[in-house]
Design a protein around this motif. Structure first.
Motif, PDB file in Angstrom:
ATOM      1  N   ALA A 229       0.778  -1.235   0.000  1.00 29.11           N
ATOM      2  CA  ALA A 229       0.000   0.000   0.000  1.00 29.11           C
ATOM      3  C   ALA A 229       0.817   1.296   0.000  1.00 29.11           C
ATOM      4  CB  ALA A 229      -0.925  -0.001   1.221  1.00 29.11           C
ATOM      5  N   ALA A 230       2.125   1.222   0.160  1.00 25.05           N
ATOM      6  CA  ALA A 230       2.936   2.447   0.206  1.00 25.05           C
ATOM      7  C   ALA A 230       4.335   2.169  -0.317  1.00 25.05           C
ATOM      8  CB  ALA A 230       2.999   2.995   1.639  1.00 25.05           C
ATOM      9  N   PRO A 231       4.457   1.784  -1.594  1.00 20.52           N
ATOM     10  CA  PRO A 231       5.758   1.344  -2.117  1.00 20.52           C
ATOM     11  C   PRO A 231       6.843   2.419  -2.034  1.00 20.52           C
ATOM     12  CG  PRO A 231       4.160   1.599  -3.900  1.00 20.52           C
ATOM     13  CD  PRO A 231       3.402   1.725  -2.641  1.00 20.52           C
ATOM     14  N   GLU A 232       6.434   3.676  -1.954  1.00 22.49           N
ATOM     15  CA  GLU A 232       7.446   4.739  -1.883  1.00 22.49           C
ATOM     16  C   GLU A 232       8.192   4.691  -0.553  1.00 22.49           C
ATOM     17  OE1 GLU A 232       4.224   5.060  -1.826  1.00 22.49           O
ATOM     18  OE2 GLU A 232       3.772   6.092   0.061  1.00 22.49           O
ATOM     19  N   GLN A 233       7.662   3.992   0.440  1.00 21.62           N
ATOM     20  CA  GLN A 233       8.332   3.914   1.747  1.00 21.62           C
ATOM     21  C   GLN A 233       9.235   2.673   1.881  1.00 21.62           C
ATOM     22  OE1 GLN A 233       6.421   4.884   5.385  1.00 21.62           O
ATOM     23  NE2 GLN A 233       4.587   5.735   4.370  1.00 21.62           N
ATOM     24  N   HIS A 255      12.431 -11.774  -1.335  1.00 21.92           N
ATOM     25  CA  HIS A 255      12.614 -11.783  -2.791  1.00 21.92           C
ATOM     26  C   HIS A 255      11.271 -11.600  -3.502  1.00 21.92           C
ATOM     27  CE1 HIS A 255      14.197 -12.872  -6.703  1.00 21.92           C
ATOM     28  NE2 HIS A 255      13.397 -13.916  -6.786  1.00 21.92           N
ATOM     29  N   LEU A 256      10.271 -12.317  -3.012  1.00 25.41           N
ATOM     30  CA  LEU A 256       8.931 -12.248  -3.594  1.00 25.41           C
ATOM     31  C   LEU A 256       8.349 -10.832  -3.456  1.00 25.41           C
ATOM     32  CD1 LEU A 256       7.218 -14.514  -4.795  1.00 25.41           C
ATOM     33  CD2 LEU A 256       6.272 -14.942  -2.545  1.00 25.41           C
ATOM     34  N   LEU A 257       8.479 -10.270  -2.257  1.00 26.26           N
ATOM     35  CA  LEU A 257       7.896  -8.947  -1.996  1.00 26.26           C
ATOM     36  C   LEU A 257       8.569  -7.881  -2.851  1.00 26.26           C
ATOM     37  CD1 LEU A 257       7.583  -9.184   1.882  1.00 26.26           C
ATOM     38  CD2 LEU A 257       5.672  -8.990   0.285  1.00 26.26           C
ATOM     39  N   LEU A 258       9.890  -7.899  -2.880  1.00 27.71           N
ATOM     40  CA  LEU A 258      10.597  -6.850  -3.628  1.00 27.71           C
ATOM     41  C   LEU A 258      10.393  -7.018  -5.136  1.00 27.71           C
ATOM     42  CD1 LEU A 258      13.915  -6.502  -1.578  1.00 27.71           C
ATOM     43  CD2 LEU A 258      11.793  -5.196  -1.393  1.00 27.71           C
ATOM     44  N   SER A 259      10.222  -8.257  -5.575  1.00 32.54           N
ATOM     45  CA  SER A 259       9.962  -8.483  -7.005  1.00 32.54           C
ATOM     46  C   SER A 259       8.596  -7.943  -7.397  1.00 32.54           C
ATOM     47  CB  SER A 259      10.031  -9.974  -7.347  1.00 32.54           C
ATOM     48  OG  SER A 259      11.303 -10.489  -7.051  1.00 32.54           O
ATOM     49  N   ALA A 260       7.706  -7.792  -6.408  1.00 34.12           N
ATOM     50  CA  ALA A 260       6.351  -7.319  -6.699  1.00 34.12           C
ATOM     51  C   ALA A 260       6.257  -5.796  -6.760  1.00 34.12           C
ATOM     52  CB  ALA A 260       5.382  -7.845  -5.632  1.00 34.12           C
ATOM     53  N   LEU A 261       7.343  -5.119  -6.448  1.00 34.05           N
ATOM     54  CA  LEU A 261       7.305  -3.656  -6.454  1.00 34.05           C
ATOM     55  C   LEU A 261       7.185  -3.120  -7.875  1.00 34.05           C
ATOM     56  CD1 LEU A 261      10.067  -2.691  -3.877  1.00 34.05           C
ATOM     57  CD2 LEU A 261       7.624  -2.188  -3.688  1.00 34.05           C
ATOM     58  N   GLU A 263       7.787  -0.076 -10.824  1.00 33.64           N
ATOM     59  CA  GLU A 263       8.752   0.993 -11.083  1.00 33.64           C
ATOM     60  C   GLU A 263       8.141   2.306 -10.581  1.00 33.64           C
ATOM     61  OE1 GLU A 263      11.645   0.527 -11.985  1.00 33.64           O
ATOM     62  OE2 GLU A 263      11.785  -1.197 -13.307  1.00 33.64           O
ATOM     63  N   PRO A 264       8.942   3.283 -10.177  1.00 39.06           N
ATOM     64  CA  PRO A 264      10.408   3.226 -10.118  1.00 39.06           C
ATOM     65  C   PRO A 264      10.945   2.669  -8.813  1.00 39.06           C
ATOM     66  CG  PRO A 264       9.657   5.423  -9.531  1.00 39.06           C
ATOM     67  CD  PRO A 264       8.420   4.599  -9.771  1.00 39.06           C
ATOM     68  N   HIS A 265      10.011   2.227  -7.925  1.00 37.97           N
ATOM     69  CA  HIS A 265      10.433   1.865  -6.566  1.00 37.97           C
ATOM     70  C   HIS A 265      11.338   0.639  -6.530  1.00 37.97           C
ATOM     71  CE1 HIS A 265       7.461   4.817  -5.498  1.00 37.97           C
ATOM     72  NE2 HIS A 265       6.521   4.131  -6.139  1.00 37.97           N
ATOM     73  N   ARG A 266      11.250  -0.232  -7.535  1.00 34.50           N
ATOM     74  CA  ARG A 266      12.059  -1.448  -7.505  1.00 34.50           C
ATOM     75  C   ARG A 266      13.513  -1.192  -7.875  1.00 34.50           C
ATOM     76  NH1 ARG A 266       9.911  -5.832  -9.995  1.00 34.50           N
ATOM     77  NH2 ARG A 266      11.783  -6.671 -10.903  1.00 34.50           N
ATOM     78  N   GLY A 267      13.788   0.017  -8.364  1.00 37.09           N
ATOM     79  CA  GLY A 267      15.143   0.301  -8.832  1.00 37.09           C
ATOM     80  C   GLY A 267      15.935   1.254  -7.959  1.00 37.09           C
ATOM     81  N   THR A 268      15.395   1.625  -6.777  1.00 38.46           N
ATOM     82  CA  THR A 268      16.164   2.526  -5.909  1.00 38.46           C
ATOM     83  C   THR A 268      17.332   1.746  -5.313  1.00 38.46           C
ATOM     84  OG1 THR A 268      14.868   2.007  -3.960  1.00 38.46           O
ATOM     85  CG2 THR A 268      14.076   3.827  -5.340  1.00 38.46           C
ATOM     86  N   GLU A 269      18.295   2.494  -4.785  1.00 40.67           N
ATOM     87  CA  GLU A 269      19.562   1.857  -4.406  1.00 40.67           C
ATOM     88  C   GLU A 269      19.386   0.790  -3.322  1.00 40.67           C
ATOM     89  OE1 GLU A 269      22.945   4.482  -5.155  1.00 40.67           O
ATOM     90  OE2 GLU A 269      23.422   4.104  -3.031  1.00 40.67           O
ATOM     91  N   ARG A 270      18.663   1.132  -2.272  1.00 41.63           N
ATOM     92  CA  ARG A 270      18.539   0.159  -1.180  1.00 41.63           C
ATOM     93  C   ARG A 270      17.676  -1.029  -1.611  1.00 41.63           C
ATOM     94  NH1 ARG A 270      17.274   3.334   3.243  1.00 41.63           N
ATOM     95  NH2 ARG A 270      19.452   3.745   3.685  1.00 41.63           N
ATOM     96  N   VAL A 271      16.669  -0.777  -2.411  1.00 48.45           N
ATOM     97  CA  VAL A 271      15.839  -1.885  -2.887  1.00 48.45           C
ATOM     98  C   VAL A 271      16.693  -2.814  -3.752  1.00 48.45           C
ATOM     99  CG1 VAL A 271      13.886  -2.534  -4.348  1.00 48.45           C
ATOM    100  CG2 VAL A 271      13.649  -0.644  -2.749  1.00 48.45           C
ATOM    101  N   LEU A 272      17.522  -2.215  -4.627  1.00 51.49           N
ATOM    102  CA  LEU A 272      18.414  -3.044  -5.449  1.00 51.49           C
ATOM    103  C   LEU A 272      19.338  -3.881  -4.565  1.00 51.49           C
ATOM    104  CD1 LEU A 272      19.888  -1.090  -8.499  1.00 51.49           C
ATOM    105  CD2 LEU A 272      18.698  -3.279  -8.510  1.00 51.49           C
ATOM    106  N   GLU A 273      19.851  -3.247  -3.513  1.00 49.58           N
ATOM    107  CA  GLU A 273      20.781  -3.948  -2.614  1.00 49.58           C
ATOM    108  C   GLU A 273      20.113  -5.200  -2.050  1.00 49.58           C
ATOM    109  OE1 GLU A 273      22.131  -1.489   0.671  1.00 49.58           O
ATOM    110  OE2 GLU A 273      22.812  -3.285   1.743  1.00 49.58           O
ATOM    111  N   TRP A 274      18.897  -5.050  -1.548  1.00 48.10           N
ATOM    112  CA  TRP A 274      18.241  -6.201  -0.928  1.00 48.10           C
ATOM    113  C   TRP A 274      17.652  -7.170  -1.943  1.00 48.10           C
ATOM    114  CZ3 TRP A 274      19.317  -7.999   3.602  1.00 48.10           C
ATOM    115  CH2 TRP A 274      19.940  -7.123   4.515  1.00 48.10           C
ATOM    116  N   ARG A 275      17.339  -6.657  -3.137  1.00 56.33           N
ATOM    117  CA  ARG A 275      16.946  -7.599  -4.206  1.00 56.33           C
ATOM    118  C   ARG A 275      18.128  -8.477  -4.551  1.00 56.33           C
ATOM    119  NH1 ARG A 275      14.974  -4.344  -9.113  1.00 56.33           N
ATOM    120  NH2 ARG A 275      15.120  -6.393 -10.099  1.00 56.33           N
ATOM    121  N   LEU A 276      19.318  -7.898  -4.500  1.00 60.72           N
ATOM    122  CA  LEU A 276      20.525  -8.672  -4.798  1.00 60.72           C
ATOM    123  C   LEU A 276      20.754  -9.734  -3.730  1.00 60.72           C
ATOM    124  CD1 LEU A 276      22.837  -8.543  -6.936  1.00 60.72           C
ATOM    125  CD2 LEU A 276      24.169  -7.314  -5.236  1.00 60.72           C
ATOM    126  N   VAL A 277      20.677  -9.327  -2.457  1.00 60.28           N
ATOM    127  CA  VAL A 277      20.910 -10.264  -1.349  1.00 60.28           C
ATOM    128  C   VAL A 277      19.882 -11.395  -1.410  1.00 60.28           C
ATOM    129  CG1 VAL A 277      20.819 -10.511   1.157  1.00 60.28           C
ATOM    130  CG2 VAL A 277      21.940  -8.518   0.155  1.00 60.28           C
TER     131      VAL A 277
END
Lengths: 812, 75
Positions: A229-233, A255-261, A263-277
């Protein structure tokens, strides 16, 4: 309803769930036994770690403390519950909303009985789960029950009308009765506190709820809500939520949650970091890796860069980690740069800085991670004491700060066990390792594989030959192809020492055939050394070339390197010839432990000489639970009890014993066995060791584990003493002289432990004694309340006090 | 994994649900936290720190506690 449950002997499924008031019934069961109550949620379906966490959290709530870590499958905890049944029973294990975790439900059923009762609660029957079902009809509220819970102001007729309208569904009956009496709606009990009835809950704005969840530190749920409900956060919440998901072993869900984000929220730096992990954890990271590399080409992104460095082979990862560190110095960048640094000294300096920084401004998880990595680097560099200190501290920090990541706990246990094995300080950790490994087999393949070779090495050193065979065999059978040589080398050495030439040969050949992957830049690998050992055993030359080639690899694990180093020393090479890390470790290790790396005791003698140690004495082991044994130049043999008694008494009377004196020590005032029988025993011993005529004394040096333990204790090295003495001295012996040695030593050790204030040493003795209440209470006194072992220690004390009919101890 | 695949797999497993844009809150303790949030909204956002049960900074400055400094000097 309660009597229906009590009347069933086996486990039971309440097929009615909340509408039929099952939470009230489960809560009521807490009056009969400690209640371990779990409530599954939709997100737990098909998630082994999440279901394991459900069980672990419920056990920790019920028993207090954090004995059951997170991030492990339920099978590991179930194994412990089985082992500790006599201490922990009676327990009621209740799983509500079991339809969301049918795998956990099925696994719990195996525990039922002998003080454990299992109650499942689901809104539908569970397919494939064999359990007695109490159907909705049986769970209907009776007229009498309805009258008992309804407000007095309502007439019997009104209550009965409501009961019939609701079809006897207890929760609905209660709600409508209260509403009819103008009273607030009831709340339902649950493992997470009181709940509003379904359909009657107040609602909140997602943003307000998000703030409340974050304030409460409930980051797992905060992230779920934000994604929905608040992907910008999400980016901001990940700062705390990412490590929380990692610590709880829930990277698959992350992994599932972040993959569901979107754009553009799925490409921010911290999101990318945890998508990688998370992506790497579930082997689904190729898309994220490409996005990450594109981002790194345009931004510094130190945290993301450090994470990416950690996913690469060390040669490529290290320059990237250094670059990340040059942009920002923090516990993560220092960790990766230190861990990947090919120079152990500079790596250790960086990791030390990483630990200090994490202590000041990081999280307990970062402290433990970084300290564990520092211990691993010191181990690799042959600095055994430093490695031991840091790994022990990492374990202490885990306990002190309640770091619950079970996966990390077990990996640190494994490293710590490896170091302590090399130092000969195995007491305490050997038991923990075996218990962990037994719990992991079948429940967690990856971790079981990590621990397997260490368990095999421990079994070897303890003389538990059958156990060592089984563990090595399993390790080899399950080793991936590219790692077979690393596992085969120690097993081949063991087989040669045990005289199993054909098996050793077959394994060495197989490893060599598959071992091409281990040869880096054409260098020989462990498989070549294994094959060389077999040839050497058969009269060929020592495999010095293979050993030297292995030692050229700076990334070779220390233990494999020690095997190669011992071969070179046995073949006559000088100590100076070896890499410094090997020299350091070899000089520090007790020489008795070098036997593990060689198959011939004459080779061991040469290695000892090269290290400047004394010539080998014969070794008499009298405290092993598997029975007495004697090791000489000719090998190791088990000793029958009578021979062991004579040998022990002679070893502890270096001035010699006359016939009569030996008789008195063996028999006391009795007549049997007579003197001639004793002389026969002495003769038989002469076939193994040099024994003079009367007064009988050994004509060659003979050392016992009891003597070594005594020396260690005299030097104040309690844990070393405990490691040398694995159990009571010749436990089955009733010879007066042996009994005196045994009782004297037991009391000396016990007093030293109690005076030491060393919780781990006291716990080792308490476990060995099983029922020495004073030791268990001393252990409880020493342990921090947050120590994961504390709840199980308290449970043992409660049981012992009950068994001895003593009053309960005051609550700490 | 694509976004569509992730959303498909998440269906039926979400921890929360949205009902007319709002979230039902069954937990009494969470309801209480929400009421506290509502009554002190301004202070909560700008002055009080967020709690971090799982990742609180590690304060190792207690007396007699072995810190990294003491381990490093002893080892």
């Amino acid at each position: 309803m309660l009597s229906e449950v009590r009347n069933v002997d086996g486990p039971v499924l309440l097929a009615g769930a909340e509408p039929y008031g099952t939470p009230f019934l489960i809560e009521r069961l807490a009056r009969e036994a400690t209640l371990v109550w779990m409530r599954a949620l939709p997100r737990d379906r098909n998630d082994a770690a999440a279901q394991g966490n459900l069980l672990a959290d419920a056990l920790n709530r019920a028993l207090g403390g954090s004995a059951f870590p997170s991030a492990l499958p339920a099978g590991v905890h179930l194994h412990r519950l089985q082992r500790r049944r006599s201490d922990l029973a009676p327990l009621v294990l209740a799983l509500s909303a079991a339809q969301h975790a049918p795998e956990l439900a099925a696994a719990l059923l195996s525990l039922h009985g002998d003080g454990y009762r299992v109650v499942l609660d689901a809104d539908t029957p569970l397919p494939g789960v064999d359990v007695k079902v109490l159907s909705a009809e049986l769970l209907q509220m009776t007229a009498r029950e309805a009258r008992a819970v309804a407000p007095a102001v309502l007439s019997d007729a009104a209550v009965e009308r409501i009961r019939r309208d609701c079809g006897g569904r207890a929760t609905e009956v209660i709600r409508r009765c209260l509403a009819a009496a103008d009273l607030p709606a009831p709340t339902l009990p649950s493992p997470d506190g009181r709940l509003a009835p379904p359909g009657a809950a107040p609602t909140a704005e997602p943003s307000e709820l998000l703030l409340a969840l974050r304030r409460e530190g409930r980051y797992l749920e905060a992230l779920e809500l934000a994604v929905m409900a608040a992907p910008e956060q999400v980016d901001e919440i990940l700062q705390r939520a990412g490590p929380a998901y990692q610590e709880r072993g829930l990277l698959e869900r992350l992994h599932l949650l972040l993959s569901a984000l979107p754009e553009p929220h799925r490409g921010t730096e911290r999101v990318l970091e945890w998508r990688l992990v998370a992506g790497f954890a579930v082997a689904d990271a190729s898309e994220t890796t490409e996005e990450t590399d594109r981002h790194l080409a345009m931004h510094r992104a130190p945290a993301l860069r450090a994470r990416r460095a950690g996913t690469l082979p060390a040669e490529r990862g290290f320059p990237m980690a250094e670059e990340a560190l040059s942009y920002q110095e923090d516990p993560l960048t220092l960790f990766q740069a230190g861990r990947l640094d090919p120079d152990p000294e500079s790596g250790a300096r960086r990791l030390l800085a990483a630990v200090r920084l994490a202590e000041e401004s990081g999280s307990p998880l970062e402290v433990v991670r970084n300290a564990g990595a520092l211990g691993a680097v010191y181990l690799h560099d042959g600095r055994l004491d430093e490695a031991n200190a840091w790994l022990e501290w990492a374990e202490a920090m885990q306990a002190e700060h309640g770091v619950r990541d079970g996966d990390r706990r077990l990996r640190i246990l494994n490293e710590s066990a490896s170091v302590r094995l090399l130092l000969g300080e195995t007491a305490g950790v050997a038991e923990a390792l075996r218990e962990a490994h037994a719990a992991l087999e079948g429940a967690h393949k990856t971790l079981a594989a990590v621990l397997r070779t260490t368990v095999a090495a421990f079994a070897e050193v303890a003389g538990r030959s059958d156990e060592a065979h089984a563990a090595w065999h399993a390790a080899v059978a399950k080793a991936p192809r590219h790692a077979l040589g690393h596992v085969a080398l120690p097993y081949v050495t063991f087989l040669l020492r045990e005289g199993e030439l054909e098996r050793a040969r077959a394994l060495a050949l197989k490893a060599k055939a598959l071992g091409a992957a281990e040869r880096v830049g054409g260098r020989s690998g462990p498989a070549d050394l294994a094959a060389g050992l077999v040839a050497w055993h058969q009269g060929g030359p020592p495999p010095s070339q293979a050993a030297e080639a292995m030692l050229e690899d700076p990334r070779l694990p220390l233990e494999r390197g020690l095997a190669a180093a011992c071969v070179l020393l046995a073949a006559g090479h000088a100590l100076d010839h070896l890499p410094s890390r090997m020299r350091r470790a070899l000089v520090r290790m007790p020489t008795a432990l070098l036997e593990r790396f060689l198959f011939d005791s004459r080779h061991v003698d040469r290695v000892r000489e090269a290290l400047g140690g004394p010539a080998t004495s014969a070794q008499l082991i009298v405290t092993a639970p598997t029975g007495a044994r004697l090791t000489t130049r000719d090998g190791t043999v088990p000793l029958p009890l009578r021979l062991a008694e004579v040998a022990l008494l002679l070893a502890h009377h270096p001035d010699g014993l006359s016939d009569r004196a030996l008789h008195a020590e063996m028999v006391g005032d009795g007549d049997e066995p007579g003197l001639s029988a004793l002389r026969t025993h002495v003769s038989r011993l002469r076939s193994l060791l040099g024994v003079s005529g009367t007064p009988y004394r050994f004509t060659e040096p003979v050392e016992t584990d009891l003597q070594r333990a005594g020396e260690a204790l005299a030097q104040g090295r309690l844990r070393r003493a405990l490691s040398e003495c694995a159990g009571p001295v010749l436990a089955q012996s009733e010879a007066p002289g042996v009994v005196a040695l045994r009782e004297g030593w037991d009391e000396e050790l016990r007093q030293a432990a109690l005076a030491s204030g060393d919780a781990e040493a006291i716990l080792v003795l308490a476990e060995r004694s099983e029922d020495d209440l004073a030791l268990w209470e001393a252990a409880e006194e020493m342990l921090l309340t947050s120590d994961p072992r504390a709840p199980l220690v308290r449970a043992r004390i409660r049981r012992l006090r009950r068994d001895y009919e003593l009053p309960a101890a005051p609550v700490r | 994994m694509t976004r569509e695949e992730a959303l498909r797999r998440l269906q039926g497993t979400w921890t929360f649900e949205l009902v007319a844009g709002r979230v039902p809150v069954r937990e009494v303790a969470l309801q209480r936290a929400l009421r506290e949030e509502e009554s002190a909204l301004h202070d909560a956002v700008f002055e009080r720190p967020l709690s971090g049960r799982t990742n609180a900074p590690c304060a190792a400055h207690r007396q007699g506690r072995r810190t990294a400094r003491t381990v490093a000097s002893a080892a």
